[in-house]
Scaffold this motif. Structure first.
Motif, PDB file in Angstrom:
ATOM      1  N   ALA A 219       0.803  -1.222   0.000  1.00 18.80           N
ATOM      2  CA  ALA A 219       0.000   0.000   0.000  1.00 18.80           C
ATOM      3  C   ALA A 219       0.837   1.273   0.000  1.00 18.80           C
ATOM      4  N   ASP A 346      -8.715   1.640  -3.895  1.00 19.88           N
ATOM      5  CA  ASP A 346      -7.493   1.127  -3.270  1.00 19.88           C
ATOM      6  C   ASP A 346      -7.614   1.108  -1.753  1.00 19.88           C
ATOM      7  N   ASN A 350      -7.335  -2.219   0.519  1.00 18.24           N
ATOM      8  CA  ASN A 350      -6.422  -2.355   1.660  1.00 18.24           C
ATOM      9  C   ASN A 350      -7.178  -2.796   2.903  1.00 18.24           C
ATOM     10  N   ILE A 435      -7.441  -6.436  -6.530  1.00 15.43           N
ATOM     11  CA  ILE A 435      -6.655  -5.199  -6.605  1.00 15.43           C
ATOM     12  C   ILE A 435      -5.299  -5.407  -5.932  1.00 15.43           C
ATOM     13  N   ARG A 439      -1.523  -5.407  -7.830  1.00 20.08           N
ATOM     14  CA  ARG A 439      -0.376  -4.588  -7.402  1.00 20.08           C
ATOM     15  C   ARG A 439       0.875  -5.459  -7.302  1.00 20.08           C
ATOM     16  N   THR A 445       2.330   0.302  -7.152  1.00 23.00           N
ATOM     17  CA  THR A 445       1.653   0.879  -5.988  1.00 23.00           C
ATOM     18  C   THR A 445       1.553   2.381  -6.194  1.00 23.00           C
ATOM     19  N   PRO A 480      -8.369   1.700  -9.509  1.00 21.39           N
ATOM     20  CA  PRO A 480      -7.237   1.313  -8.664  1.00 21.39           C
ATOM     21  C   PRO A 480      -5.915   1.648  -9.344  1.00 21.39           C
TER      22      PRO A 480
END
Length: 486
Positions: A219, A346, A350, A435, A439, A445, A480
């Motif tokens: 993240a 996003d 997370n 998502i 990444r 990111t 995203p």
């Protein structure tokens, strides 16, 4: 710490009374834990999001009072700097389409706030550190007007007795000083709350500590500070230094920092509150009229004002929270490691990753924290903050592996199972965890996108400003970040 406090000058008597009240409250908390006087039936999740305000050029807009006035909604509040605001999202259950409703709720509130903010020349930005922020933007003059921030600033510097030294060695190097706490306002985060029972609190807190490094790795969204490219999640180091009450001599003596990962796995939530009282002097010794023991003896629920205020000035990356709602006390783990952004999608991805893991890891027959040292968990956090998705992290049974591999091989399957146990709709489960997966597969990111975009624009402050404007445009599309072009 979100509580408003008056402007006041503290005396030695204030500090003595406050210490006595905090210790009395700690004793009362211990009794409440023994007698199981807590709500445990409904595991609820909620979140807070801190945002930056920028103008049409992508530079900081010192307008939070004006923006909040035109938004005119109770779930919005000031934050430390005049270029910050915060939104609090009502706690809710995660089952069914709960995560979709959460995302839609955040988007709806942000869209409304963005429309209003434009009326006064501001725009909302979800990012860990505002890339265009300059050192001149973080002075005492740019603290928010709420008296609690001025008071906190005075108390931290009274404890330090000297200017703050910021030193971060990353891709570039930052070495500077500040005479106020406003640099802390550069750190904008997402805070995830999970209500848990007292008997399971330690397991949940330990699990949250264990996954803090992987959380940051996937993240990371804070690569720039004061025009320099530093860590992929520079916010971690900046926040630690921006609230440090210790001069060098106290650091050398081993005095604990106010921003603290901790130093051991725990066996009870009481361990954390006891450490707060044992190790940290009061920053805001403000006493309430409540006698917590008398309230408890009458069959009531004490607010434990002093203990909770003190807890709010010890900035753990996973913080215990005691709160009373409708006369019933409960406990929450407040997860504070994540940066804001890049998009609402996003942010909710997370959250889904974290909540999925927290449904499984605390309940495993052989928990992860029994198989790794506490120091290894802290090393993971540091490595993830420095290198983001390119970090190498330790995990039991795998050893030291690339962060993306750890997430793909071990943690995403656990999060998938956890969301199933929460009863999350499979379509939303797959969309949000997808998502995180993308990444890892793309290496993209928020931090890596920012760095690539600045390099694409040729570097320098104008490139940072240009990247910020591109970022804003893509953020409001709610795609995203792994789908963002440069």
């Amino acid at each position: 710490m979100g509580r408003d406090v008056p402007a006041i000058a503290f005396t030695g008597e204030d500090r003595r009374r406050y210490r006595d009240k905090v210790r009395r409250s700690l004793d009362v908390l211990a009794q409440m834990l023994r007698e199981s006087r807590f709500e445990v039936e409904r595991p609820l999740a909620g979140l807070e999001i801190e945002l930056n305000l920028v103008d049409a050029r992508g530079e900081p807009a010192m307008k939070n009072a004006e923006v909040l006035e035109v938004i005119a909604e109770p779930d919005w509040a000031t934050e430390l700097g005049q270029f910050n605001v915060e939104i609090n999202i009502e706690p809710q259950e995660l089952g069914g389409d709960g995560l979709l409703r959460l995302e839609e709720s955040v988007r709806r509130r942000l869209n409304h706030a963005e429309e209003r903010a434009r009326e006064v020349g501001g725009h909302l930005m979800l990012v860990g550190i505002l890339p265009t922020l300059k050192e001149a933007d973080v002075s005492e003059a740019t603290l928010s007007a709420n008296p609690r921030y001025k008071l906190l600033n005075e108390q931290i510097f009274a404890a330090r007795g000297e200017a703050m030294h910021f030193e971060i060695e990353g891709t570039e190097r930052l070495d500077t000083y500040a005479d106020c706490i406003t640099p802390e306002a550069a750190c904008t985060s997402v805070q995830l709350h999970l209500q848990v029972s007292p008997s399971r609190f330690a397991d949940h807190w330990n699990a949250a500590q264990a996954v803090a490094g992987p959380q940051i790795a996937v993240a990371a969204n804070s690569p720039y500070l004061f025009g320099r490219e530093l860590w992929r999640e520079t916010r971690i180091s900046l926040f630690e230094q921006a609230t440090d009450t210790r001069p060098d001599e106290l650091k050398a003596q081993g005095v604990r920092p106010r921003v603290w990962f901790g130093e051991r796995w725990i066996t009870s939530v009481f361990d954390l509150f006891e450490e707060n009282v044992r190790y940290f002097p009061a920053l805001l010794p403000i006493c309430d009229d409540e006698d917590p023991r008398e309230v408890l003896e009458r069959g009531g629920t004490p607010e434990l004002h002093e203990l909770t205020l003190h807890n709010g000035t010890v900035y753990r990356w996973n913080r215990p929270v005691y709160a009373v709602v409708d006369g019933v006390p409960h406990l929450r783990v407040e997860n504070r490691v994540l940066p804001a952004g890049p998009s609402v999608a996003d942010v909710v991805a997370n959250a889904a990753f974290y909540y999925g893991l927290m449904r499984v890891l605390p309940l495993e027959e052989r928990p992860v924290w029994t198989q790794m040292s506490f120091a290894a968990a802290e090393d993971n956090l540091r490595n993830a903050a420095r290198h983001g998705i390119d970090a190498r992290l330790y995990w039991p049974g795998l050893g030291e592996v690339p962060a993306a591999e750890l997430v793909l091989r071990r943690l995403l399957p656990l999060a998938h199972r956890g969301l199933d146990l929460w009863g999350v709709d499979p379509v939303q489960r797959d969309r949000l965890l997808g998502i995180i997966e993308q990444r890892c597969l793309t290496g993209r990111t928020g931090a890596s996108w920012q760095v690539d975009a600045v390099r694409d624009l040729g570097g320098g402050y104008d490139a940072l400003r240009g990247m910020t404007l591109r970022y804003l445009e893509r953020m409001h599309e709610n795609k995203p970040v792994h789908l963002w072009d440069l």
